[in-house]
Motif scaffolding. Structure first.
Motif, mmCIF file in Angstrom:
data_model
loop_
_atom_site.group_PDB
_atom_site.id
_atom_site.type_symbol
_atom_site.label_atom_id
_atom_site.label_comp_id
_atom_site.label_asym_id
_atom_site.label_seq_id
_atom_site.Cartn_x
_atom_site.Cartn_y
_atom_site.Cartn_z
ATOM 1 N N VAL A 5 8.677 -1.818 -5.394
ATOM 2 C CA VAL A 5 8.180 -0.466 -5.664
ATOM 3 C C VAL A 5 6.672 -0.428 -5.479
ATOM 4 O O VAL A 5 5.948 -1.311 -5.937
ATOM 5 N N SER A 7 3.110 0.486 -6.334
ATOM 6 C CA SER A 7 2.448 0.747 -7.610
ATOM 7 C C SER A 7 1.563 1.999 -7.572
ATOM 8 O O SER A 7 1.072 2.444 -8.598
ATOM 9 N N ASP A 10 5.186 4.995 -6.182
ATOM 10 C CA ASP A 10 6.564 4.732 -6.617
ATOM 11 C C ASP A 10 7.597 4.761 -5.493
ATOM 12 O O ASP A 10 8.800 4.815 -5.758
ATOM 13 N N GLU A 12 10.137 3.223 -3.089
ATOM 14 C CA GLU A 12 10.925 2.006 -3.260
ATOM 15 C C GLU A 12 11.385 1.464 -1.911
ATOM 16 O O GLU A 12 12.015 2.179 -1.135
#
Length: 65
Positions: A5, A7, A10, A12
């Motif tokens: 993910v 940072s 978010d 993925e």
């Protein structure tokens, strides 16, 4: 296969799915992504990603109230 993910935004990255929009085929491990691969969500590099622990269970603070 793992999940990573971003940072920052978010996004993925799922190794099972790859990133077909940028030419990364399904099954591509995160560490095998090209050095210049960027997050499709915010354009940061791989160093901004953290591995998601598959066994991690998210709990909400409200669950304890």
């Amino acid at each position: 296969m793992g999940r990573w993910v971003c940072s920052v935004c978010d996004y993925e990255y799922n190794e099972e799915a790859g990133d077909p929009a940028t030419g990364i085929p399904p099954g591509t491990l995160f560490e095998d992504l090209p050095a210049d691969w960027r997050c499709p969500g915010c354009s940061v590099g791989k160093e901004a990603f953290v591995r998601v622990n598959e066994l991690e269970v998210k709990t909400d603070e409200e669950d304890y109230l």
